[in-house]
Write an enzyme that holds these catalytic residues in place. Sequence first.
Site, PDB file in Angstrom:
ATOM      1  N   ARG A 162      35.231   8.660 -18.343  1.00  0.00           N
ATOM      2  CA  ARG A 162      34.768   9.157 -19.170  1.00  0.00           C
ATOM      3  C   ARG A 162      35.934   9.854 -20.299  1.00  0.00           C
ATOM      4  NH1 ARG A 162      31.249   8.119 -18.166  1.00  0.00           N
ATOM      5  NH2 ARG A 162      28.198   9.403 -17.266  1.00  0.00           N
ATOM      6  N   GLU A 222      31.117   8.746 -28.973  1.00  0.00           N
ATOM      7  CA  GLU A 222      30.694   7.455 -28.743  1.00  0.00           C
ATOM      8  C   GLU A 222      29.152   6.829 -29.558  1.00  0.00           C
ATOM      9  OE1 GLU A 222      32.918   5.930 -24.655  1.00  0.00           O
ATOM     10  OE2 GLU A 222      31.092   6.159 -24.374  1.00  0.00           O
ATOM     11  N   HIS A 253      32.810   0.360 -23.949  1.00  0.00           N
ATOM     12  CA  HIS A 253      32.388   1.255 -23.305  1.00  0.00           C
ATOM     13  C   HIS A 253      31.874   0.464 -22.402  1.00  0.00           C
ATOM     14  CE1 HIS A 253      30.694   5.127 -21.633  1.00  0.00           C
ATOM     15  NE2 HIS A 253      30.019   4.790 -19.978  1.00  0.00           N
TER      16      HIS A 253
END
Length: 313
Positions: free
Chosen positions: A230, A259, A280
């Site tokens: 994270r 993000e 990600h």
Amino acid sequence: MQHQIVFLDRESVGANVRKPEFPHSYKEYEATWTPEEILERLKDATIAIINKVPMRGDTLKKLPKLKLIAVAATGTDVVDKAFCKENGITVVNIRNYAFNTVPEHVLALTFALRRNLLAYVEDVRAGRWGKVNQFCFFDHPIHDVAGSTLGVIGYGAIGKSVAKRAEALGMRILPYDVFPQPGLVDLEMIYKESDVITLHTPLTPETKNMIGAKELKMMKPSAILINTARGGLVDEQALADALKNGIIGGAGFDVLTKEPPKEGNVLLDPTLPNFILTPHVAWASQEAMQILADQLIDNIEAFVGGSPQNVVE
């Protein structure tokens, strides 16, 4: 009762999502951005499917028909779980689906950074190889993975899966977790002795910025820090400073505090040495995404069938 299911950010799951085997209506949207869109799209929904769409109390209190929030991910920090618990909204998430894809991404970053692959690829593209006198050049340090020490912060299913693969490569494992289990070490030992540190913890008030300037200075000058968990676990400015000043040897991140980084981010600086940032995608192998999509519907069917599974408290 016929359930009304709405998927608010379908584009976040690149896999086939089968239709549940119970009477229902279904509608999906590629993306949902604003509270107003959430309210309009969920006004008659009994089941909401989300990935990263924020489900806050101020919004949820205006959706009295909502009974289930099915999160198409493991992390549920976008959901106001306290409100849901107080108001009878069940929250379920996805578990144990990234057991191959995340560990493989961690090891890919480990190899690339320990061997300084980015710097050498850039040098070759810049034409440097053709200008040297010898058959090769050694401008950037290269370290073996075998024989190095891996610190695993967060020794759950994913952390253990990373460790198993790393052991097969000849790495020594130093595991840490907040839940007691055999063989754990403390964080200070991990910071001081690890050649590579990989993070696999959730983002909570306790873990926010758990690695900052102080912790980075405790690491070896050659140490590699990897975060596929994270954004927010690491102080991003402190990391950028540590990379520029040679405090650590490199870092590989798949996550940022915000993000997508539409407003920029200090870790987007292309001059950061031996740093890899991926968007990600550590979780997103085709195989893992299909496992996720199948489990997502399994969770919904279990809830409707009266035996909820993967419930988040």
